[in-house]
Scaffold this motif. Structure first.
Motif, PDB file in Angstrom:
ATOM      1  N   ILE A  90       0.851  -1.191   0.000  1.00  0.00           N
ATOM      2  CA  ILE A  90       0.000   0.000   0.000  1.00  0.00           C
ATOM      3  C   ILE A  90       0.884   1.238   0.000  1.00  0.00           C
ATOM      4  O   ILE A  90       1.759   1.382   0.857  1.00  0.00           O
ATOM      5  CB  ILE A  90      -0.921   0.024   1.224  1.00  0.00           C
ATOM      6  CG1 ILE A  90      -1.831  -1.202   1.237  1.00  0.00           C
ATOM      7  CG2 ILE A  90      -1.748   1.309   1.252  1.00  0.00           C
ATOM      8  CD1 ILE A  90      -2.624  -1.366   2.520  1.00  0.00           C
ATOM      9  N   ALA A  91       0.672   2.131  -0.946  1.00  0.00           N
ATOM     10  CA  ALA A  91       1.395   3.405  -1.008  1.00  0.00           C
ATOM     11  C   ALA A  91       0.376   4.527  -0.864  1.00  0.00           C
ATOM     12  O   ALA A  91      -0.500   4.702  -1.719  1.00  0.00           O
ATOM     13  CB  ALA A  91       2.152   3.541  -2.324  1.00  0.00           C
ATOM     14  N   LEU A  92       0.458   5.268   0.227  1.00  0.00           N
ATOM     15  CA  LEU A  92      -0.480   6.350   0.468  1.00  0.00           C
ATOM     16  C   LEU A  92      -0.107   7.565  -0.366  1.00  0.00           C
ATOM     17  O   LEU A  92       1.084   7.901  -0.490  1.00  0.00           O
ATOM     18  CB  LEU A  92      -0.489   6.719   1.949  1.00  0.00           C
ATOM     19  CG  LEU A  92      -0.896   5.600   2.911  1.00  0.00           C
ATOM     20  CD1 LEU A  92      -0.769   6.072   4.344  1.00  0.00           C
ATOM     21  CD2 LEU A  92      -2.305   5.129   2.626  1.00  0.00           C
TER      22      LEU A  92
ATOM     23  N   THR B 109       4.276  -4.122   2.518  1.00  0.00           N
ATOM     24  CA  THR B 109       4.813  -2.825   2.914  1.00  0.00           C
ATOM     25  C   THR B 109       3.759  -1.739   2.771  1.00  0.00           C
ATOM     26  O   THR B 109       3.057  -1.674   1.759  1.00  0.00           O
ATOM     27  CB  THR B 109       6.038  -2.460   2.047  1.00  0.00           C
ATOM     28  OG1 THR B 109       7.061  -3.445   2.240  1.00  0.00           O
ATOM     29  CG2 THR B 109       6.576  -1.089   2.413  1.00  0.00           C
ATOM     30  N   ILE B 110       3.663  -0.902   3.792  1.00  0.00           N
ATOM     31  CA  ILE B 110       2.824   0.300   3.732  1.00  0.00           C
ATOM     32  C   ILE B 110       3.756   1.494   3.688  1.00  0.00           C
ATOM     33  O   ILE B 110       4.632   1.648   4.549  1.00  0.00           O
ATOM     34  CB  ILE B 110       1.879   0.393   4.937  1.00  0.00           C
ATOM     35  CG1 ILE B 110       0.929  -0.809   4.967  1.00  0.00           C
ATOM     36  CG2 ILE B 110       1.077   1.697   4.891  1.00  0.00           C
ATOM     37  CD1 ILE B 110       0.029  -0.854   6.199  1.00  0.00           C
TER      38      ILE B 110
ATOM     39  N   LEU C 243       6.883  -0.803   7.346  1.00  0.00           N
ATOM     40  CA  LEU C 243       6.438   0.561   7.098  1.00  0.00           C
ATOM     41  C   LEU C 243       7.634   1.343   6.567  1.00  0.00           C
ATOM     42  O   LEU C 243       8.698   1.333   7.178  1.00  0.00           O
ATOM     43  CB  LEU C 243       5.920   1.215   8.382  1.00  0.00           C
ATOM     44  CG  LEU C 243       4.824   0.471   9.155  1.00  0.00           C
ATOM     45  CD1 LEU C 243       4.450   1.246  10.413  1.00  0.00           C
ATOM     46  CD2 LEU C 243       3.605   0.236   8.278  1.00  0.00           C
ATOM     47  N   THR C 244       7.456   2.014   5.431  1.00  0.00           N
ATOM     48  CA  THR C 244       8.563   2.783   4.859  1.00  0.00           C
ATOM     49  C   THR C 244       8.146   4.227   4.634  1.00  0.00           C
ATOM     50  O   THR C 244       6.960   4.531   4.474  1.00  0.00           O
ATOM     51  CB  THR C 244       9.037   2.181   3.521  1.00  0.00           C
ATOM     52  OG1 THR C 244       7.959   2.186   2.579  1.00  0.00           O
ATOM     53  CG2 THR C 244       9.522   0.754   3.706  1.00  0.00           C
ATOM     54  N   ASP C 245       9.137   5.105   4.624  1.00  0.00           N
ATOM     55  CA  ASP C 245       8.929   6.538   4.384  1.00  0.00           C
ATOM     56  C   ASP C 245       7.877   7.121   5.317  1.00  0.00           C
ATOM     57  O   ASP C 245       7.043   7.945   4.916  1.00  0.00           O
ATOM     58  CB  ASP C 245       8.542   6.789   2.927  1.00  0.00           C
ATOM     59  CG  ASP C 245       9.638   6.386   1.951  1.00  0.00           C
ATOM     60  OD1 ASP C 245      10.817   6.398   2.359  1.00  0.00           O
ATOM     61  OD2 ASP C 245       9.320   6.041   0.808  1.00  0.00           O
TER      62      ASP C 245
END
Length: 205
Positions: free
Chosen positions: A10-12, A35-36, A56-58
């Protein structure tokens, strides 16, 4: 339901402000190795969940209120965090804030790379890459009252018997500010050990 499974990365969107998930009780949150990306607030508020196999990244946290903070949760109670990691930044802007968390008569602001405040939990095989910057300017309080701020690469503060094993912190922790009548607890793993816990961890960087 008693289990949630993340089935895809998931990329917000950059313009989206994340609201922490509240009311997620003693359930299983299975990250399924996914990865979110792009959280702007902790994934959970307070939770009793078993969270595992999630990255969780960035993460970009900008904390300006009196609450606890961490990439995965503000507060994890009687739950677990296993096989998880996070990268990003967390900036604690705590100028003259009041009403901290009360932990067995200790009043403390708890901020961690992964979780803010933990109570009777297991955290195993997790890595923090969230860099934490504390920017605090405290005014003097009357009498003998002190503000206490606990900062840890994995968790800010804990109470009751917790198990911390196979943990790595790669996130830098820096403090910028001035204070009067203030106690700071800063550690690569857990900032404030309020009660006895099982510790088996390591710090890198």
């Amino acid at each position: 339901f008693n289990k949630v499974v993340v089935t895809a990365d998931i990329a917000l969107p950059a313009e989206q402000t994340w609201t922490p998930i509240e009311g997620f009780g003693a359930f299983e949150f299975d990250g399924n190795g996914k990865t979110i990306t792009g959280l702007t607030a902790p994934l959970f508020g307070e939770t009793n969940a078993y969270i595992h196999d999630l990255n969780l990244t960035d993460v970009v946290l900008n904390i300006t209120d009196n609450g606890n903070s961490g990439a995965f949760a503000r507060r994890l109670v009687k739950g677990a965090l296993v096989n998880c990691s996070a990268t990003g930044t967390s900036t604690i802007n705590c100028a003259n804030y009041d009403s901290p968390e009360t932990i067995n008569s200790y009043s403390v602001y708890a901020h961690g790379g992964l979780v803010g405040f933990v109570d009777g939990v297991t955290i195993d095989n997790c890595t923090n890459g969230v860099a934490i910057t504390i920017q605090c300017v405290y005014a003097a309080k009357g009498g003998n009252e002190k503000r206490k701020t606990a900062i840890g690469g994995i968790a800010g503060a804990h109470v009751n018997l917790c198990s911390f094993t196979n943990l790595t912190n790669k996130g830098a922790i820096s403090y910028k500010g001035t204070s009067q009548k203030t106690t700071m607890y800063i550690s690569g793993i857990v900032g404030r050990d309020v009660e006895t816990s099982s510790l088996g961890n390591k710090n890198v960087a």
